[in-house]
Design an enzyme around this catalytic site. Sequence first.
Site, short mmCIF file in Angstrom:
data_model
loop_
_atom_site.label_atom_id
_atom_site.label_comp_id
_atom_site.label_asym_id
_atom_site.label_seq_id
_atom_site.Cartn_x
_atom_site.Cartn_y
_atom_site.Cartn_z
N ARG A 65 0.81 -1.23 0.00
CA ARG A 65 0.00 0.00 0.00
C ARG A 65 0.84 1.27 0.00
NH1 ARG A 65 -5.13 -1.67 3.92
NH2 ARG A 65 -5.89 -3.34 2.56
N LYS A 121 5.49 11.07 -11.71
CA LYS A 121 4.59 10.32 -12.58
C LYS A 121 5.12 8.90 -12.73
CE LYS A 121 2.39 13.53 -15.79
NZ LYS A 121 2.28 13.87 -17.23
N GLU A 175 13.76 15.27 -25.37
CA GLU A 175 13.12 15.81 -24.17
C GLU A 175 13.88 17.04 -23.65
OE1 GLU A 175 10.30 15.05 -22.89
OE2 GLU A 175 9.82 12.94 -23.28
N LYS A 190 11.67 21.45 -14.77
CA LYS A 190 10.58 20.54 -14.42
C LYS A 190 10.21 20.67 -12.95
CE LYS A 190 8.65 16.02 -15.12
NZ LYS A 190 8.77 14.71 -15.80
N GLU A 196 -0.91 17.71 -12.40
CA GLU A 196 -1.20 18.04 -13.79
C GLU A 196 -2.65 18.47 -13.99
OE1 GLU A 196 -0.92 15.87 -18.06
OE2 GLU A 196 0.80 15.55 -16.77
N ARG A 198 1.24 21.97 -15.76
CA ARG A 198 2.12 20.82 -15.97
C ARG A 198 1.83 20.12 -17.30
NH1 ARG A 198 3.90 15.99 -11.69
NH2 ARG A 198 5.25 14.92 -13.17
N ASN A 255 3.81 18.07 -21.85
CA ASN A 255 3.42 17.06 -22.83
C ASN A 255 3.51 17.58 -24.26
OD1 ASN A 255 2.65 14.80 -21.12
ND2 ASN A 255 0.97 16.09 -20.42
N HIS A 257 3.72 15.19 -27.15
CA HIS A 257 3.42 13.85 -26.66
C HIS A 257 2.09 13.30 -27.14
CE1 HIS A 257 6.85 14.69 -24.18
NE2 HIS A 257 6.76 13.57 -23.51
N HIS A 316 2.68 9.83 -28.56
CA HIS A 316 2.13 8.63 -27.94
C HIS A 316 1.28 7.84 -28.92
CE1 HIS A 316 2.52 10.14 -23.48
NE2 HIS A 316 3.67 9.78 -24.02
N HIS A 376 10.56 6.29 -27.49
CA HIS A 376 9.70 7.35 -26.96
C HIS A 376 10.19 8.74 -27.37
CE1 HIS A 376 7.21 9.73 -24.31
NE2 HIS A 376 8.30 10.24 -23.75
#
Length: 370
Positions: free
Chosen positions: A125, A147, A189, A230, A240, A244, A248, A251, A255, A269
């Site tokens: 947990r 993330k 990036e 960042k 986000e 934020r 992306n 992206h 993606h 990527h």
Amino acid sequence: MAQIAHTVHVALGDRAYDILIGDTLLDDAGAILAERFPGRRYGIITDENVAQVQLPRLVASLDAAGLSHTEIVLPAGESTKSWAFVGQAVEGILAARLERGDLIIALGGGVIGDLAGFAASIARRGMDFIQMPTSLLAQVDSSVGGKTGINSPHGKNLIGAFHQPKLVLADLSTLNTLSPRQFAAGYAEVVKYGLIDDEEFFFWLEANQKDIFAGGPARGEAIARCCAHKARVVIEDEKELGVRALLNLGHTFGHALEKDTGYSDRLLHGEGVAVGMVLAHGFSARLGLAPSQDTGRIAAHLKSSGLPTTLGDIPGTLGSTETLMAAIAQDKKVSRGALTFILTHGIGQAFIEKNVDGTAVAAYLNEMRA
């Protein structure tokens, strides 16, 4: 003790942490961890490639500091970001009898960082974890900000959690073992940060590109500047819900292209992001929002770095525009079915545009495929 070239602090209250950047941090990790987290045991999650090159350095450092550890080695590649392998990682943590107060170490690139962080977030947990990124992409982007997650057949990174690390150790020497292709993919990036809201940084990259690729002083400075950028964004918008999303840039297209190519070596990527950033700027220009010459300048810089910049640069045959649009419709930024894109008014002037006309996107993709 470690030679730390740069330190970036991520000020998130009781979840604050440091990003340490230097040349021998894997070799010094044991001493650093013993000082910062006394009395802990460690579960190292890595992949088969990193296990051959970097894992022995980390193990020797932990042993020298008298720190107990276990290793969980997974296959390399984007396809590892799946339920099967996150389950294998969690079961490995439990089998080693690591307790909730112990620490998980993510040793590897973005795939391992995302997966190990997610495994830590759900094992017992919630366990704390440390990022030790070994790729340029991971050092400047995925290891920072919390993330974590895995991919779904429906799309990339659709399963996961926000789970901040306790520490990031970015060892610059690990980048010397990357292939030129992998390093270039990470560089996409780096460029992204200049394109979002730092025109001066993009111009600096144009001037210092050769030194960055050669491993000169500009490499560490570029990584530190990206991490600081960042960190500022994450502090302002951790989950986000607003700004934020600018991270992306490129992206949404990228993606969709990764999904279409089966999350395979056909398109890494960072390569998808490179193509996506050019498409995002070109689409913005097509809408009359940005000067078209900026698209050409960005494409030229990425191309000179060894990156693909057009749909035609992607090996093999892409699926239909309808297939790509179906993937775009599953993007995490979609809200109540409305498409959200990161568009731009030019270099360093990205913005969030909601309710983007899907018909216009499809028409643009059709034109770019011609």
